[in-house]
Design a protein around this motif. Structure first.
Motif, mmCIF file in Angstrom:
data_model
loop_
_atom_site.group_PDB
_atom_site.id
_atom_site.type_symbol
_atom_site.label_atom_id
_atom_site.label_comp_id
_atom_site.label_asym_id
_atom_site.label_seq_id
_atom_site.Cartn_x
_atom_site.Cartn_y
_atom_site.Cartn_z
ATOM 1 N N ILE A 29 20.980 70.655 3.924
ATOM 2 C CA ILE A 29 21.133 70.242 5.318
ATOM 3 C C ILE A 29 20.169 71.106 6.110
ATOM 4 C CG2 ILE A 29 22.756 70.108 7.232
ATOM 5 C CD1 ILE A 29 24.927 69.938 4.864
ATOM 6 N N THR A 30 19.159 70.503 6.721
ATOM 7 C CA THR A 30 18.069 71.277 7.281
ATOM 8 C C THR A 30 17.558 70.720 8.603
ATOM 9 O OG1 THR A 30 15.940 72.302 6.708
ATOM 10 C CG2 THR A 30 16.264 70.026 5.996
ATOM 11 N N ASN A 31 16.937 71.607 9.373
ATOM 12 C CA ASN A 31 16.174 71.232 10.558
ATOM 13 C C ASN A 31 16.993 70.491 11.617
ATOM 14 O OD1 ASN A 31 13.761 71.354 11.949
ATOM 15 N ND2 ASN A 31 12.940 69.501 11.021
ATOM 16 N N GLY A 32 18.261 70.889 11.786
ATOM 17 C CA GLY A 32 19.099 70.280 12.814
ATOM 18 C C GLY A 32 18.998 71.044 14.123
ATOM 19 N N ARG A 33 19.293 70.385 15.220
ATOM 20 C CA ARG A 33 19.288 71.011 16.547
ATOM 21 C C ARG A 33 20.384 70.350 17.381
ATOM 22 N NH1 ARG A 33 15.790 74.144 19.346
ATOM 23 N NH2 ARG A 33 14.190 73.891 17.761
ATOM 24 N N ALA A 34 21.251 71.211 17.980
ATOM 25 C CA ALA A 34 22.365 70.678 18.774
ATOM 26 C C ALA A 34 22.851 71.740 19.750
ATOM 27 C CB ALA A 34 23.506 70.247 17.853
ATOM 28 N N GLY A 35 23.814 71.382 20.604
ATOM 29 C CA GLY A 35 24.460 72.341 21.480
ATOM 30 C C GLY A 35 25.302 73.314 20.674
ATOM 31 N N ASN A 36 26.147 72.808 19.781
ATOM 32 C CA ASN A 36 26.944 73.592 18.826
ATOM 33 C C ASN A 36 26.837 72.915 17.463
ATOM 34 O OD1 ASN A 36 28.047 75.502 20.681
ATOM 35 N ND2 ASN A 36 29.535 73.979 21.344
ATOM 36 N N GLY A 37 26.565 73.700 16.432
ATOM 37 C CA GLY A 37 26.507 73.144 15.073
ATOM 38 C C GLY A 37 25.241 72.369 14.795
ATOM 39 N N GLY A 38 24.122 73.053 14.700
ATOM 40 C CA GLY A 38 22.850 72.376 14.426
ATOM 41 C C GLY A 38 22.820 71.693 13.071
ATOM 42 N N GLY A 39 23.371 72.351 12.050
ATOM 43 C CA GLY A 39 23.434 71.742 10.723
ATOM 44 C C GLY A 39 24.690 70.911 10.561
ATOM 45 N N ILE A 40 25.851 71.556 10.798
ATOM 46 C CA ILE A 40 27.143 70.885 10.659
ATOM 47 C C ILE A 40 28.043 71.276 11.815
ATOM 48 C CG2 ILE A 40 29.244 70.678 9.258
ATOM 49 C CD1 ILE A 40 27.532 71.500 6.818
ATOM 50 N N ARG A 41 28.662 70.299 12.435
ATOM 51 C CA ARG A 41 29.754 70.551 13.376
ATOM 52 C C ARG A 41 31.011 70.009 12.712
ATOM 53 N NH1 ARG A 41 30.945 70.440 19.525
ATOM 54 N NH2 ARG A 41 33.196 70.149 19.416
ATOM 55 N N ASN A 42 32.003 70.884 12.544
ATOM 56 C CA ASN A 42 33.236 70.491 11.875
ATOM 57 C C ASN A 42 34.415 70.576 12.831
ATOM 58 O OD1 ASN A 42 35.077 69.835 9.796
ATOM 59 N ND2 ASN A 42 35.511 72.004 9.521
ATOM 60 N N ASP A 43 34.993 69.426 13.137
ATOM 61 C CA ASP A 43 36.200 69.353 13.959
ATOM 62 C C ASP A 43 37.417 68.976 13.113
ATOM 63 O OD1 ASP A 43 34.546 69.819 16.129
ATOM 64 O OD2 ASP A 43 34.498 67.738 16.773
ATOM 65 N N GLY A 44 37.223 68.845 11.812
ATOM 66 C CA GLY A 44 38.304 68.395 10.931
ATOM 67 C C GLY A 44 38.496 69.321 9.753
ATOM 68 N N THR A 45 38.618 68.732 8.563
ATOM 69 C CA THR A 45 38.776 69.478 7.323
ATOM 70 C C THR A 45 37.603 69.137 6.424
ATOM 71 O OG1 THR A 45 41.173 69.418 7.518
ATOM 72 C CG2 THR A 45 40.285 69.902 5.343
ATOM 73 N N LEU A 46 36.822 70.170 6.079
ATOM 74 C CA LEU A 46 35.581 69.967 5.337
ATOM 75 C C LEU A 46 35.472 70.976 4.203
ATOM 76 C CD1 LEU A 46 32.674 68.794 4.996
ATOM 77 C CD2 LEU A 46 31.945 70.452 6.729
ATOM 78 N N THR A 47 35.008 70.509 3.052
ATOM 79 C CA THR A 47 34.624 71.376 1.939
ATOM 80 C C THR A 47 33.166 71.095 1.633
ATOM 81 O OG1 THR A 47 36.846 71.376 0.988
ATOM 82 C CG2 THR A 47 35.036 71.979 -0.478
ATOM 83 N N ILE A 48 32.365 72.159 1.561
ATOM 84 C CA ILE A 48 30.959 72.022 1.196
ATOM 85 C C ILE A 48 30.704 72.925 -0.005
ATOM 86 C CG2 ILE A 48 30.238 73.696 2.951
ATOM 87 C CD1 ILE A 48 27.586 72.093 3.090
ATOM 88 N N SER A 49 30.077 72.351 -1.053
ATOM 89 C CA SER A 49 29.834 73.129 -2.267
ATOM 90 C C SER A 49 28.448 72.831 -2.827
ATOM 91 C CB SER A 49 30.910 72.835 -3.317
ATOM 92 O OG SER A 49 30.907 71.474 -3.667
ATOM 93 N N ASP A 50 27.925 73.831 -3.545
ATOM 94 C CA ASP A 50 26.641 73.691 -4.235
ATOM 95 C C ASP A 50 25.566 73.130 -3.314
ATOM 96 O OD1 ASP A 50 27.892 74.512 -6.690
ATOM 97 O OD2 ASP A 50 28.727 72.486 -6.831
#
Length: 159
Positions: A29-50
């Motif tokens: 996950i690369t080169n994102g741009r935002a107010g909050n969470g350029g790569g990932i914004r999580n408002d829920g339940t998230l698992t990220i692996s490898d």
């Protein structure tokens, strides 16, 4: 590895409260741009692996990853993932790698070379557990700590 590129114009992934739980595996996950969470914004339940989250930018909090506050019930689990070279912008917020306002569990991961006003690696304002991971801050132009913990947050580590 699949590459999700925000093109420097938008956030890359937004997990909303009503569509979770979500699992992501084997992504860059690369080169994102935002107010909050350029790569990932999580408002829920998230698992990220490898996976890898890198070269993302924000004007607010959590250049790499932003985890919403307790009122959202947001939870993130990170396993065997690298979060690096993310930067928070000109306002005095924080969390170059991660801004956690919910619940964060990190294991077997590396968080390094991120930059922010508070918490180059992690700004923790929620509940956080770290196990078998490395959080290093060696950004040459910034002096903030690798982990910045707010007064009301909780931090635990496991061997």
């Amino acid at each position: 590895t699949a590459v999700l590129d925000g093109g420097g114009q938008q956030g890359v992934i937004w997990v909303k409260m009503h569509v979770s739980p979500v699992s992501l595996q084997g992504l860059q996950i690369t080169n994102g741009r935002a107010g909050n969470g350029g790569g990932i914004r999580n408002d829920g339940t998230l698992t990220i692996s490898d996976s890898e989250v890198d070269h993302c930018h924000v004007n607010g909090q959590g250049a790499g990853i932003y985890i919403a506050g307790a009122g959202w019930g947001a939870t993130l689990t990170i396993i065997n993932t690298e979060i690096h070279d993310n930067a928070q912008g000109p306002v005095n917020d924080g969390g170059g790698g991660i801004c956690n306002l919910g619940a964060l569990n990190v294991s077997c991961s590396k968080i390094y070379q991120n930059a922010a006003t508070n918490g180059g690696g992690i700004l923790n304002g929620g509940i956080m557990t770290i196990a078998n991971s490395e959080i290093v801050h060696k950004h040459p132009a910034r002096v903030e700590p690798a982990i910045f913990r707010s007064r009301d947050s909780t931090f635990g580590s496991e061997d």
